[in-house]
Design an enzyme around this catalytic site. Structure first.
Site, PDB file in Angstrom:
ATOM      1  N   PRO A  91       0.811  -1.225   0.000  1.00  0.00           N
ATOM      2  CA  PRO A  91       0.000   0.000   0.000  1.00  0.00           C
ATOM      3  C   PRO A  91       0.839   1.267   0.000  1.00  0.00           C
ATOM      4  O   PRO A  91       0.320   2.350  -0.303  1.00  0.00           O
ATOM      5  CB  PRO A  91      -0.843  -0.122   1.278  1.00  0.00           C
ATOM      6  CG  PRO A  91      -0.113  -1.091   2.141  1.00  0.00           C
ATOM      7  CD  PRO A  91       0.574  -2.040   1.207  1.00  0.00           C
ATOM      8  N   GLU A 118       2.395  -7.536   9.287  1.00  0.00           N
ATOM      9  CA  GLU A 118       2.424  -6.087   9.471  1.00  0.00           C
ATOM     10  C   GLU A 118       3.225  -5.389   8.383  1.00  0.00           C
ATOM     11  O   GLU A 118       2.919  -4.276   7.988  1.00  0.00           O
ATOM     12  CB  GLU A 118       3.029  -5.753  10.847  1.00  0.00           C
ATOM     13  CG  GLU A 118       3.096  -4.269  11.168  1.00  0.00           C
ATOM     14  CD  GLU A 118       1.724  -3.630  11.259  1.00  0.00           C
ATOM     15  OE1 GLU A 118       1.635  -2.395  11.089  1.00  0.00           O
ATOM     16  OE2 GLU A 118       0.737  -4.361  11.504  1.00  0.00           O
ATOM     17  N   ARG A 156      -2.706  -9.063 -20.797  1.00  0.00           N
ATOM     18  CA  ARG A 156      -3.612  -8.777 -21.918  1.00  0.00           C
ATOM     19  C   ARG A 156      -2.979  -7.844 -22.948  1.00  0.00           C
ATOM     20  O   ARG A 156      -3.467  -7.731 -24.070  1.00  0.00           O
ATOM     21  CB  ARG A 156      -4.929  -8.198 -21.402  1.00  0.00           C
ATOM     22  CG  ARG A 156      -4.811  -6.833 -20.779  1.00  0.00           C
ATOM     23  CD  ARG A 156      -6.112  -6.410 -20.099  1.00  0.00           C
ATOM     24  NE  ARG A 156      -7.224  -6.436 -21.020  1.00  0.00           N
ATOM     25  CZ  ARG A 156      -7.517  -5.450 -21.871  1.00  0.00           C
ATOM     26  NH1 ARG A 156      -6.740  -4.385 -21.912  1.00  0.00           N
ATOM     27  NH2 ARG A 156      -8.555  -5.525 -22.669  1.00  0.00           N
ATOM     28  N   ASP A 171      -8.716   0.954 -25.174  1.00  0.00           N
ATOM     29  CA  ASP A 171      -9.253   0.794 -23.830  1.00  0.00           C
ATOM     30  C   ASP A 171      -9.208   2.113 -23.078  1.00  0.00           C
ATOM     31  O   ASP A 171      -8.401   2.994 -23.374  1.00  0.00           O
ATOM     32  CB  ASP A 171      -8.416  -0.222 -23.031  1.00  0.00           C
ATOM     33  CG  ASP A 171      -8.694  -1.641 -23.459  1.00  0.00           C
ATOM     34  OD1 ASP A 171      -9.705  -1.867 -24.138  1.00  0.00           O
ATOM     35  OD2 ASP A 171      -7.886  -2.524 -23.122  1.00  0.00           O
TER      36      ASP A 171
END
Length: 247
Positions: A91, A118, A156, A171
């Site tokens: 994150p 953690e 992809r 896209d």
């Protein structure tokens, strides 16, 4: 062929993802190969522990460096001309986007590290990892789901994976804008009609409509994407139209 290795404590999460749809096709056509490795197998202690308490105290456990260092070293092919990209799902990492997917799609070998607990021993970041990636400003239980998202978006883009080579070029985000609306049969569904221009057969008008609606959708839904987008004169005129429509 792109080689993709995933280091995880939960390898059973991946067969369903890699065994279906585009990812399966990529493997069948030799565009990509996948290995899912339980890095617990690299632990150098009899209990195969891969985490420990953090120095200095605090809540949670920290992933030890030894299993990751040894796993990455073992799966790195010394004959490779280029060092693999070693991606830490975290994150704290760089916010993932289509530009990053296109960058990674040009690589020959990707290694994903999916952690739990953690956090990671900082030496993993400093000496093993080449990229830290976050798929959003939220926290998941582990890195596996994030790795699946990144792998799908990269694979992809590989040559020959999609049936239509032009598909990914239009896209959302690939052009810098969101994609235009799509319609299919019937032309009139319960009174809701397909725009006339799409039924006209005039390809120049259709392409212009699609370009305009792509810009409109971006303006309404993701105006932040327009901050660095190089607008042409015609697009600037359209934007003024959209702004007047909102007033």
């Amino acid at each position: 062929m792109m080689k993709i290795d995933v280091l995880t404590l939960f390898p059973e999460m991946f067969p369903g993802v890699f065994g279906h749809s585009i990812l399966k096709r990529a493997e069948e056509t030799n565009a990509a190969s996948y290995r899912v490795i339980n890095f617990r197998e690299y632990a150098d202690n009899k209990h195969q522990t891969v985490d420990d308490y953090p120095y200095g105290g605090g809540a949670g456990m920290v992933l030890k460096p030894q299993p990751i260092f040894d796993a990455v070293r073992d799966i790195t092919d010394k004959s490779e001309a280029k060092r693999p990209r070693v991606i830490l799902m975290c994150p704290q990492g760089e916010r993932y986007n289509q530009r990053k997917a296109e960058e990674l799609a040009r690589e020959d070998h990707l290694i994903f590290i999916c952690g739990h607990y953690e956090g990671y021993d900082e030496r993993i970041r400093e000496h093993v990892v080449t990229d830290e990636i976050s798929i959003g400003d939220f926290v998941l239980t582990g890195g596996e789901l994030g790795a699946m998202v990144v792998i799908d978006s990269v694979v992809r883009l590989l040559p020959g994976v999609l049936g239509n080579e032009q598909s990914h070029m239009k896209d959302s985000f690939s052009t810098g804008l969101l994609e235009h609306p799509h319609y299919t049969r019937p032309a009139d569904f319960r009174g809701m009609k397909v725009p006339d221009v799409l039924l006209s057969g005039n390809h120049r008008f259709i392409e212009e409509w699609r370009a305009k609606e792509s810009l409109r959708r971006t303006f309404l839904r993701r105006p932040d994407l327009l901050e660095e987008f190089p607008l042409e004169d015609e697009q600037r005129k359209w934007l003024e139209e959209f702004k007047n429509e909102k007033i």
